[in-house]
Scaffold this motif. Structure first.
Motif, mmCIF file in Angstrom:
data_model
loop_
_atom_site.group_PDB
_atom_site.id
_atom_site.type_symbol
_atom_site.label_atom_id
_atom_site.label_comp_id
_atom_site.label_asym_id
_atom_site.label_seq_id
_atom_site.Cartn_x
_atom_site.Cartn_y
_atom_site.Cartn_z
ATOM 1 N N ARG A 111 0.671 -1.066 -0.028
ATOM 2 C CA ARG A 111 0.012 0.106 0.004
ATOM 3 C C ARG A 111 0.917 1.437 0.159
ATOM 4 N N VAL A 112 2.037 1.222 0.960
ATOM 5 C CA VAL A 112 2.657 2.588 1.043
ATOM 6 C C VAL A 112 3.799 2.449 -0.238
ATOM 7 N N GLU A 113 4.090 1.547 -0.697
ATOM 8 C CA GLU A 113 4.922 1.603 -1.851
ATOM 9 C C GLU A 113 4.278 2.216 -2.923
ATOM 10 N N TRP A 114 2.926 1.862 -3.262
ATOM 11 C CA TRP A 114 2.398 2.067 -4.515
ATOM 12 C C TRP A 114 1.772 3.709 -4.337
ATOM 13 N N ALA A 115 1.398 4.031 -2.916
ATOM 14 C CA ALA A 115 1.367 5.470 -2.643
ATOM 15 C C ALA A 115 2.529 6.410 -3.222
ATOM 16 N N LEU A 116 3.720 6.086 -2.706
ATOM 17 C CA LEU A 116 4.996 6.529 -2.920
ATOM 18 C C LEU A 116 5.109 6.630 -4.431
ATOM 19 N N LYS A 117 4.839 5.550 -5.220
ATOM 20 C CA LYS A 117 4.843 5.630 -6.795
ATOM 21 C C LYS A 117 4.046 6.485 -7.364
ATOM 22 N N ILE A 142 -0.017 6.075 7.013
ATOM 23 C CA ILE A 142 1.114 6.379 6.197
ATOM 24 C C ILE A 142 0.581 7.151 4.911
ATOM 25 N N LEU A 143 -0.590 6.467 4.415
ATOM 26 C CA LEU A 143 -1.141 6.827 3.057
ATOM 27 C C LEU A 143 -1.441 8.391 3.043
ATOM 28 N N GLU A 144 -2.206 8.592 4.268
ATOM 29 C CA GLU A 144 -2.574 9.917 4.557
ATOM 30 C C GLU A 144 -1.430 11.133 4.795
ATOM 31 N N TYR A 145 -0.460 10.541 5.415
ATOM 32 C CA TYR A 145 0.786 11.384 5.390
ATOM 33 C C TYR A 145 1.505 11.758 4.162
ATOM 34 N N ILE A 146 1.456 10.771 3.270
ATOM 35 C CA ILE A 146 2.337 10.917 1.977
ATOM 36 C C ILE A 146 1.402 11.947 0.998
ATOM 37 N N ASP A 147 0.137 11.871 1.199
ATOM 38 C CA ASP A 147 -1.047 12.409 0.449
ATOM 39 C C ASP A 147 -0.603 13.988 0.889
ATOM 40 N N LEU A 149 -6.075 11.043 -1.708
ATOM 41 C CA LEU A 149 -7.580 11.541 -1.334
ATOM 42 C C LEU A 149 -8.151 12.455 -2.222
ATOM 43 N N PRO A 150 -9.586 12.421 -2.189
ATOM 44 C CA PRO A 150 -10.301 13.536 -2.821
ATOM 45 C C PRO A 150 -10.016 14.837 -1.929
ATOM 46 N N GLN A 151 -10.068 16.380 -2.729
ATOM 47 C CA GLN A 151 -10.001 17.318 -2.384
ATOM 48 C C GLN A 151 -11.197 17.753 -1.530
ATOM 49 N N ASP A 152 -12.330 17.665 -2.076
ATOM 50 C CA ASP A 152 -13.556 17.866 -1.393
ATOM 51 C C ASP A 152 -13.785 17.193 0.110
ATOM 52 N N PRO A 153 -14.028 18.020 1.085
ATOM 53 C CA PRO A 153 -13.956 17.517 2.437
ATOM 54 C C PRO A 153 -15.068 16.312 2.640
ATOM 55 N N TYR A 154 -16.458 16.222 2.100
ATOM 56 C CA TYR A 154 -17.299 15.433 1.879
ATOM 57 C C TYR A 154 -16.737 14.158 1.279
ATOM 58 N N ILE A 197 -6.789 5.638 -9.737
ATOM 59 C CA ILE A 197 -6.577 4.759 -8.544
ATOM 60 C C ILE A 197 -6.297 5.758 -7.397
ATOM 61 N N GLY A 198 -7.254 5.379 -6.312
ATOM 62 C CA GLY A 198 -7.131 6.506 -5.223
ATOM 63 C C GLY A 198 -7.008 5.703 -3.753
ATOM 64 N N PHE A 199 -7.170 6.381 -2.695
ATOM 65 C CA PHE A 199 -6.958 5.949 -1.340
ATOM 66 C C PHE A 199 -7.886 4.722 -1.062
ATOM 67 N N VAL A 200 -9.032 4.544 -1.614
ATOM 68 C CA VAL A 200 -10.034 3.554 -1.247
ATOM 69 C C VAL A 200 -9.566 2.235 -2.048
ATOM 70 N N ASP A 201 -9.137 2.441 -3.291
ATOM 71 C CA ASP A 201 -8.343 1.327 -3.936
ATOM 72 C C ASP A 201 -7.164 0.939 -3.384
ATOM 73 N N VAL A 202 -6.504 1.590 -2.901
ATOM 74 C CA VAL A 202 -5.153 1.134 -2.271
ATOM 75 C C VAL A 202 -5.277 0.332 -1.135
ATOM 76 N N ALA A 203 -6.354 0.961 -0.162
ATOM 77 C CA ALA A 203 -6.812 0.284 0.815
ATOM 78 C C ALA A 203 -7.334 -1.288 0.842
ATOM 79 N N ALA A 204 -7.974 -1.364 -0.610
ATOM 80 C CA ALA A 204 -8.380 -2.659 -1.174
ATOM 81 C C ALA A 204 -7.487 -3.417 -1.897
ATOM 82 N N ASN A 205 -6.145 -3.266 -1.756
ATOM 83 C CA ASN A 205 -5.117 -3.893 -2.488
ATOM 84 C C ASN A 205 -5.008 -5.368 -2.263
#
Length: 243
Positions: free
Chosen positions: A39-45, A91-96, A105-110, A171-179
């Motif tokens: 998950r973390v590697e893919w986010a960094l990529k 870690i994913l949120e930190y990277i983002d 992660l999406p930009q919109d708060p909702y 591909i985004g946050f939820v997709d990476v969580a479902a890896n």
């Protein structure tokens, strides 16, 4: 499951400080075959961040891992500017929030709140139900476990209707969580002989799986399939002997 180290907090960086951060050293302590580490590697990529990967031996954990995550002593741990961040979803949120590049992660708060909801569901209830069902032949209530897995997978399948990825077109946050679903699930199915996902039962999930595995950040950074299959077959053998 990897527990959160609550001593670490996320802070949004402005553009100028982010540019300095990108020049700093980034290390990842993990295990190449772990879906959590990947998950973390893919986010960094996705962000285009250069990093150094250190393979950990979980039977003989390094002093650096024990020092970096003294509470849970688990991988993955991201070390950035000599500061450790633990637990893959944190870690994913930190990277983002720290590095420039495509948003995870999406930009919109909702929309961000909705993404966190689905990520928690996939990393919690869904992962637990699927894992239990895959190894149910070595325990009791095999059929009940399968039905519970089918129920949560159907929820995911419905959510993927008319979508390329869970988060939209990319591909985004939820997709990476479902890896664990696109790659690890199919391998464990083969090792255990317990098949949960078919195109007949979950057509949208299977279509998403194919898109996911063809994403360049994922496709070019998957563990060796034969090695992973051998690992899980060994676990099946051990479970069979124990039973």
């Amino acid at each position: 499951m990897i527990s959160e180290d609550k001593n670490h907090h996320l802070k949004r960086k402005n553009k100028s400080s982010t540019q300095l951060i990108e020049m700093a050293e980034v290390k990842l302590l993990g295990v190449g075959g772990s879906s959590y580490s990947r998950r973390v590697e893919w986010a960094l990529k996705i962000k285009g961040v250069k990093y150094e990967f250190t393979e950990e031996d979980l039977q003989s954990k390094s002093p650096l891992l024990l020092e970096s995550n003294p509470v849970h002593k688990k991988i993955p741990v991201l070390i950035h500017n000599c500061k450790a961040i633990c637990e893959s979803m944190v870690i994913l949120e930190y990277i983002d929030e720290t590095f420039e590049g495509p948003s995870i992660l999406p930009q919109d708060p909702y929309e961000r709140a909705i993404a966190r909801f689905w990520a928690k569901f996939l990393d919690g209830k869904c992962l637990e139900a699927v894992g239990k069902a895959l190894w149910s032949k070595f325990g009791e209530e095999e059929e009940k476990s399968k039905q519970e897995a089918y129920e949560v997978l159907k929820i995911v399948d419905n959510e993927l209707k008319d979508k390329k990825f869970i988060g939209g077109d990319n591909i985004g946050f939820v997709d990476v969580a479902a890896n664990y679903i696109p790659f690890w699930l199919e391998i464990v199915e083969e090792a255990t002989g317990v098949v949960l996902v078919t195109s007949e039962k979950f057509p949208h999930l299977c279509a998403w799986r194919d898109e996911y595995l063809n994403c360049s950040e994922v496709k070019e950074n998957l563990p060796d399939r034969d090695t992973m299959l051998g690992f899980f077959k060994a676990k099946v053998l051990a479970a069979t002997v124990a039973k």
